[in-house]
Design a protein around this motif. Sequence first.
Motif, PDB file in Angstrom:
ATOM      1  N   LEU A  22       0.820  -1.214   0.000  1.00  0.00           N
ATOM      2  CA  LEU A  22       0.000   0.000   0.000  1.00  0.00           C
ATOM      3  C   LEU A  22       0.859   1.271   0.000  1.00  0.00           C
ATOM      4  CD1 LEU A  22      -2.766  -1.016   2.568  1.00  0.00           C
ATOM      5  CD2 LEU A  22      -2.870  -1.114   0.072  1.00  0.00           C
ATOM      6  N   GLY A  23       1.923   1.235  -0.778  1.00  0.00           N
ATOM      7  CA  GLY A  23       2.790   2.404  -0.869  1.00  0.00           C
ATOM      8  C   GLY A  23       3.748   2.575   0.282  1.00  0.00           C
ATOM      9  N   LEU A  24       3.765   1.644   1.230  1.00  0.00           N
ATOM     10  CA  LEU A  24       4.665   1.728   2.382  1.00  0.00           C
ATOM     11  C   LEU A  24       5.962   0.990   2.084  1.00  0.00           C
ATOM     12  CD1 LEU A  24       2.114   1.032   5.261  1.00  0.00           C
ATOM     13  CD2 LEU A  24       2.887   3.260   4.409  1.00  0.00           C
ATOM     14  N   VAL A 376       3.695  -3.942 -12.351  1.00  0.00           N
ATOM     15  CA  VAL A 376       3.270  -5.001 -11.435  1.00  0.00           C
ATOM     16  C   VAL A 376       2.958  -4.426 -10.059  1.00  0.00           C
ATOM     17  CG1 VAL A 376       4.042  -7.067 -10.230  1.00  0.00           C
ATOM     18  CG2 VAL A 376       4.474  -6.830 -12.672  1.00  0.00           C
ATOM     19  N   GLU A 377       3.781  -3.479  -9.584  1.00  0.00           N
ATOM     20  CA  GLU A 377       3.527  -2.870  -8.281  1.00  0.00           C
ATOM     21  C   GLU A 377       2.215  -2.094  -8.278  1.00  0.00           C
ATOM     22  OE1 GLU A 377       6.954  -0.533  -7.548  1.00  0.00           O
ATOM     23  OE2 GLU A 377       8.206  -2.222  -6.914  1.00  0.00           O
ATOM     24  N   GLN A 384      -4.747  -4.855  -3.637  1.00  0.00           N
ATOM     25  CA  GLN A 384      -4.747  -4.793  -2.178  1.00  0.00           C
ATOM     26  C   GLN A 384      -5.708  -3.728  -1.663  1.00  0.00           C
ATOM     27  OE1 GLN A 384      -0.614  -4.149  -1.366  1.00  0.00           O
ATOM     28  NE2 GLN A 384      -0.082  -6.326  -1.444  1.00  0.00           N
ATOM     29  N   ARG A 385      -5.752  -2.580  -2.339  1.00  0.00           N
ATOM     30  CA  ARG A 385      -6.679  -1.528  -1.922  1.00  0.00           C
ATOM     31  C   ARG A 385      -8.133  -1.973  -2.110  1.00  0.00           C
ATOM     32  NH1 ARG A 385      -4.289   3.486  -1.186  1.00  0.00           N
ATOM     33  NH2 ARG A 385      -2.113   3.623  -1.851  1.00  0.00           N
ATOM     34  N   ALA A 386      -8.393  -2.660  -3.235  1.00  0.00           N
ATOM     35  CA  ALA A 386      -9.757  -3.140  -3.464  1.00  0.00           C
ATOM     36  C   ALA A 386     -10.147  -4.207  -2.449  1.00  0.00           C
ATOM     37  CB  ALA A 386      -9.873  -3.689  -4.885  1.00  0.00           C
ATOM     38  N   ILE A 391      -9.942   3.582  -0.823  1.00  0.00           N
ATOM     39  CA  ILE A 391     -10.297   4.393  -1.977  1.00  0.00           C
ATOM     40  C   ILE A 391      -9.039   4.676  -2.790  1.00  0.00           C
ATOM     41  CG2 ILE A 391     -11.270   6.604  -2.735  1.00  0.00           C
ATOM     42  CD1 ILE A 391     -12.887   6.659  -0.170  1.00  0.00           C
ATOM     43  N   ALA A 392      -9.132   4.477  -4.092  1.00  0.00           N
ATOM     44  CA  ALA A 392      -7.999   4.738  -4.979  1.00  0.00           C
ATOM     45  C   ALA A 392      -7.793   6.246  -5.137  1.00  0.00           C
ATOM     46  CB  ALA A 392      -8.231   4.089  -6.341  1.00  0.00           C
TER      47      ALA A 392
END
Length: 474
Positions: A22-24, A376-377, A384-386, A391-392
Amino acid sequence: MSDSSTVVRVRFGRRSQRGMLLGLSPARVCCIGVAVLTVTLGVFIGGASGLVMSAPVWASAIGMGFVRLNGSPLVETLPTAAHFLARRVAMQTQFRVSPDRPSLLGTMALPGDAASLRFLLDEPSGAVVVHDPHAATLTVVAHVEHTAYVLLSPDQQARRVAGWGRVLAALAMSDRCARVQVLETAAPDSGDGIVGWWKANGVDGSSWPATEYARLMESYAPAAATHRSLIAFSVKGPTLGSWKPGPLKGLEELRREMAAFHSGLRAAELRLVGWLSDVQLAAVIRGAYDPGTSPRSRRHALQTAGPMAVEEHWTHLHHDTGVSAVLWITEWPRIDVPADFLHALVFQPGVRKSFSITATPLAPRQAMREIRRAKVEHVTDAEQRARIGAIADLSDAAELEDVLDRERALLSGHADLRFTGLVTITAGTVAELDAAVAQVERAAVQCGCETRRLFGRQARAFTAAALPLARKVD
């Protein structure tokens, strides 16, 4: 007449914010994992009291992962701080010249990891060649002059931009090129030169043009500055183990690259003043480390042109007669901007600074691997967000579009470059430096850029940003 549609506009891709989850980043994910594990064990073993007893551990882990210091999470700043502290304890943040320990013949008297740089003079071209035995590169520096870009017509500006793009593309497509650095230095000037020339050669001051010109000099002479444009490029050379006295392996390939670069500059309507000799490069290095002296007193041999004393601090670097700080351009403009969007930053009056852009060409296969990994990322993050119902963000879609644009350009035959922008600000005292940094940061905002001071890495950043050596930027 020129149509306004011919004005060249560019758009930069966003800096990737992808992470492990999730961007972490992996470090932040580890902090969250430690916090969750500590909370689970505390509740399982002691219930509410166990949760309270373990609070210092899981609260510290969450703080390390989410509290920011100097724009970065604490867990990502900690390695830099530990490395700086270890170097400070080992007295590696200070450098003093020892007259009783002369440097080896052919080496450059520079501190830090640049102490291993060697040099030799290329007789056919008169250029000094800097050899980095650890990075296995050979570097030459070109002094380039050009007309004022903002004074050209839109058609001429478009032609200059296209020509410079072809120069970069030719260097990037060469399998010999390792890095290219464009260094623009600006030093405040009193304007006495042009004022004195006008007094000696000007026409009668009673005429209207002469009066207006005198008023112009009176208003803008105090804010004058001396600019110099240098371009350094490195090619692959011999390694440390293959170093031998005599001619270096790879000089013939370097001469061919220099000739091709010269031809590209002519096609781009840029004038090559000449390749820097050892004396000229020594003057540039002395000017960077010792800005308080006059240019005439900077006549040193390249072997002794380094600083007399350097002391690195967390936020700045103290060297000879100056104090410097290096800023990293973390974000470039996110909208379409004209090609001269950096005008306010480069021509900021009253500030001694150098603006450096270092570009590293990527091989087509390596660039495609990076693009596939980024795609791919993005797909993994979206899934994972879905899955968790997050929320995207529109920024994710914009970043994916930038990746796709990069892929389209690569498939169309364009070269892929990884570039880094650094700004070095130099002043006489720390207070003057802080004021100059604030001015440069405001100018960067006007250009649509975001800057960040490089804490704990000022010495290495100064070598990469203020000296035309095409050093690797980490």
